[in-house]
Design a protein around this motif. Structure first.
Motif, PDB file in Angstrom:
ATOM      1  N   MET A  38      29.804  46.609  33.098  1.00  0.00           N
ATOM      2  CA  MET A  38      30.842  45.713  33.622  1.00  0.00           C
ATOM      3  C   MET A  38      30.970  45.915  35.132  1.00  0.00           C
ATOM      4  N   HIS A  39      30.979  44.797  35.874  1.00  0.00           N
ATOM      5  CA  HIS A  39      31.032  44.867  37.333  1.00  0.00           C
ATOM      6  C   HIS A  39      32.377  44.311  37.801  1.00  0.00           C
ATOM      7  N   ASN A  40      33.253  45.180  38.299  1.00  0.00           N
ATOM      8  CA  ASN A  40      34.597  44.784  38.706  1.00  0.00           C
ATOM      9  C   ASN A  40      34.754  44.870  40.218  1.00  0.00           C
ATOM     10  N   ILE A  41      35.287  43.807  40.800  1.00  0.00           N
ATOM     11  CA  ILE A  41      35.428  43.714  42.248  1.00  0.00           C
ATOM     12  C   ILE A  41      36.885  43.463  42.610  1.00  0.00           C
ATOM     13  N   VAL A  42      37.383  44.172  43.609  1.00  0.00           N
ATOM     14  CA  VAL A  42      38.704  43.902  44.170  1.00  0.00           C
ATOM     15  C   VAL A  42      38.493  43.118  45.458  1.00  0.00           C
ATOM     16  N   LEU A  43      38.995  41.880  45.503  1.00  0.00           N
ATOM     17  CA  LEU A  43      38.934  41.080  46.719  1.00  0.00           C
ATOM     18  C   LEU A  43      40.289  41.186  47.388  1.00  0.00           C
ATOM     19  N   PHE A  44      40.285  41.699  48.607  1.00  0.00           N
ATOM     20  CA  PHE A  44      41.503  42.188  49.255  1.00  0.00           C
ATOM     21  C   PHE A  44      41.759  41.427  50.551  1.00  0.00           C
ATOM     22  N   GLY A  45      42.999  41.361  50.959  1.00  0.00           N
ATOM     23  CA  GLY A  45      43.338  40.743  52.230  1.00  0.00           C
ATOM     24  C   GLY A  45      44.753  40.206  52.206  1.00  0.00           C
ATOM     25  N   PRO A  46      45.320  39.920  53.373  1.00  0.00           N
ATOM     26  CA  PRO A  46      46.686  39.407  53.448  1.00  0.00           C
ATOM     27  C   PRO A  46      46.774  37.992  52.906  1.00  0.00           C
ATOM     28  N   PRO A  47      47.992  37.489  52.631  1.00  0.00           N
ATOM     29  CA  PRO A  47      48.137  36.110  52.148  1.00  0.00           C
ATOM     30  C   PRO A  47      47.562  35.144  53.179  1.00  0.00           C
ATOM     31  N   GLY A  48      46.723  34.223  52.698  1.00  0.00           N
ATOM     32  CA  GLY A  48      46.109  33.263  53.606  1.00  0.00           C
ATOM     33  C   GLY A  48      44.759  33.687  54.135  1.00  0.00           C
ATOM     34  N   ALA A  49      44.245  34.833  53.687  1.00  0.00           N
ATOM     35  CA  ALA A  49      42.967  35.341  54.199  1.00  0.00           C
ATOM     36  C   ALA A  49      41.762  34.607  53.614  1.00  0.00           C
ATOM     37  N   GLY A  50      41.981  33.843  52.547  1.00  0.00           N
ATOM     38  CA  GLY A  50      40.875  33.104  51.938  1.00  0.00           C
ATOM     39  C   GLY A  50      40.373  33.698  50.639  1.00  0.00           C
ATOM     40  N   LYS A  51      41.174  34.570  50.029  1.00  0.00           N
ATOM     41  CA  LYS A  51      40.736  35.217  48.793  1.00  0.00           C
ATOM     42  C   LYS A  51      40.481  34.210  47.680  1.00  0.00           C
ATOM     43  N   GLY A  52      41.370  33.216  47.555  1.00  0.00           N
ATOM     44  CA  GLY A  52      41.218  32.241  46.491  1.00  0.00           C
ATOM     45  C   GLY A  52      39.933  31.444  46.625  1.00  0.00           C
ATOM     46  N   GLN A  69      35.015  41.141  26.110  1.00  0.00           N
ATOM     47  CA  GLN A  69      33.570  40.924  26.168  1.00  0.00           C
ATOM     48  C   GLN A  69      33.105  40.448  27.547  1.00  0.00           C
ATOM     49  N   ALA A  70      33.996  40.416  28.510  1.00  0.00           N
ATOM     50  CA  ALA A  70      33.638  39.935  29.849  1.00  0.00           C
ATOM     51  C   ALA A  70      32.619  40.860  30.516  1.00  0.00           C
ATOM     52  N   ALA A  71      31.756  40.266  31.339  1.00  0.00           N
ATOM     53  CA  ALA A  71      30.768  41.051  32.084  1.00  0.00           C
ATOM     54  C   ALA A  71      31.393  41.756  33.271  1.00  0.00           C
ATOM     55  N   GLY A  72      32.545  41.281  33.712  1.00  0.00           N
ATOM     56  CA  GLY A  72      33.221  41.894  34.846  1.00  0.00           C
ATOM     57  C   GLY A  72      34.387  41.043  35.302  1.00  0.00           C
ATOM     58  N   PHE A  73      35.214  41.620  36.166  1.00  0.00           N
ATOM     59  CA  PHE A  73      36.400  40.934  36.669  1.00  0.00           C
ATOM     60  C   PHE A  73      36.400  40.924  38.194  1.00  0.00           C
ATOM     61  N   ILE A  74      36.996  39.886  38.748  1.00  0.00           N
ATOM     62  CA  ILE A  74      37.291  39.886  40.164  1.00  0.00           C
ATOM     63  C   ILE A  74      38.806  39.874  40.298  1.00  0.00           C
ATOM     64  N   LEU A 110      41.517  50.631  33.642  1.00  0.00           N
ATOM     65  CA  LEU A 110      40.097  50.313  33.474  1.00  0.00           C
ATOM     66  C   LEU A 110      39.365  51.427  32.735  1.00  0.00           C
ATOM     67  N   ALA A 111      39.738  52.673  33.022  1.00  0.00           N
ATOM     68  CA  ALA A 111      39.113  53.807  32.338  1.00  0.00           C
ATOM     69  C   ALA A 111      39.343  53.724  30.835  1.00  0.00           C
ATOM     70  N   GLU A 112      40.517  53.240  30.442  1.00  0.00           N
ATOM     71  CA  GLU A 112      40.815  53.074  29.022  1.00  0.00           C
ATOM     72  C   GLU A 112      39.888  52.049  28.378  1.00  0.00           C
ATOM     73  N   HIS A 113      39.361  51.140  29.203  1.00  0.00           N
ATOM     74  CA  HIS A 113      38.440  50.112  28.709  1.00  0.00           C
ATOM     75  C   HIS A 113      36.988  50.483  29.000  1.00  0.00           C
ATOM     76  N   GLY A 114      36.766  51.735  29.425  1.00  0.00           N
ATOM     77  CA  GLY A 114      35.422  52.222  29.658  1.00  0.00           C
ATOM     78  C   GLY A 114      34.736  51.652  30.881  1.00  0.00           C
ATOM     79  N   THR A 115      35.495  51.287  31.903  1.00  0.00           N
ATOM     80  CA  THR A 115      34.908  50.709  33.101  1.00  0.00           C
ATOM     81  C   THR A 115      35.691  51.166  34.333  1.00  0.00           C
ATOM     82  N   SER A 116      35.338  50.630  35.517  1.00  0.00           N
ATOM     83  CA  SER A 116      35.996  51.034  36.757  1.00  0.00           C
ATOM     84  C   SER A 116      35.769  49.967  37.827  1.00  0.00           C
ATOM     85  N   VAL A 117      36.422  50.119  38.958  1.00  0.00           N
ATOM     86  CA  VAL A 117      36.216  49.222  40.095  1.00  0.00           C
ATOM     87  C   VAL A 117      34.902  49.595  40.772  1.00  0.00           C
TER      88      VAL A 117
END
Length: 207
Positions: free
Chosen positions: A1-15, A78-83, A101-108
């Motif tokens: 599972m590939h998990n990504i944190v997309l970070f930034g202030p409001p209005g930075a373009g994360k969406g 069953q997801a391959a990963g989360f953003i 995430l550790a409880e689900h056997g995965t990590s960032v």
């Protein structure tokens, strides 16, 4: 599972970047803002409380947010990963997310931060407010308060992930596609280092 944190202030373009990343890597988009707004539309007690806080540019309590994240993970096992878009917002939330995430056997796998100056953020959000209908996008005082909250509290999360060698910062001003290519190169490097590749189809988050 590939998990990504997309970070930034409001209005930075994360969406915007999240949608492009979903299309390319087939990750489950998990936006706490979207989950909260769904509760608001449904008029639940949680939604009513969240609306009051969001309209004032304040953060929703950690236990509420973590509960929603946990439910989404459970319903998409069953997801391959989360953003993760707009979460975690504090070091405490980052620690809670690691445990969850550790409880689900995965990590960032990595955290990617879009860096944009305050004046540009104000301009972007006021422009967005003309079509979004969100009160917190239509009031400059509220917008600057949200940016201040980010700078004084949320930005500390960068140090948390930097200590894990998972933090990557890049300029959030420029052509959308150029920024996307930069983000993609970071993700590709993590995948080449041994991360599990995403599955072949995009999955929708089940609330």
């Amino acid at each position: 599972m590939h998990n990504i944190v997309l970070f930034g202030p409001p209005g930075a373009g994360k969406g915007t970047q999240s949608q492009k990343l979903i299309a390319k890597y087939h990750l489950v988009h998990l936006s706490t803002g979207d989950l909260l707004r769904a509760q608001i539309v449904e008029g639940t007690p949680l939604g009513l409380t969240a609306k009051k806080l969001m309209d004032e540019g304040l953060l929703v309590p950690d236990e509420v947010v973590i509960g929603m994240i946990g439910s989404a993970l459970h319903n998409n096992r069953q997801a391959a990963g989360f953003i993760f878009d707009g979460f975690p917002r504090t070091t405490t939330q980052a620690e809670s997310l690691d445990r969850l995430l550790a409880e689900h056997g995965t990590s960032v796998a990595c955290m990617i931060a879009l860096e944009v100056g305050e004046e540009e953020l104000v301009t972007r959000l006021l422009g967005r407010g003309k079509t979004s209908g969100r009160p917190d996008d239509q009031d400059e005082i509220r917008i600057r308060r949200r940016v201040t909250v980010y700078n004084t509290e949320t930005a500390q999360v960068a140090g948390y992930y930097a200590a894990q060698h998972k933090f990557h910062a890049l300029n959030g001003i420029g052509e959308v596609d150029a920024i996307f290519q930069h983000i993609s190169s970071i993700i590709d490097q993590h995948q080449a280092a041994g991360s599990e590749a995403p599955a072949a189809a995009t999955r929708e988050v089940k609330a």
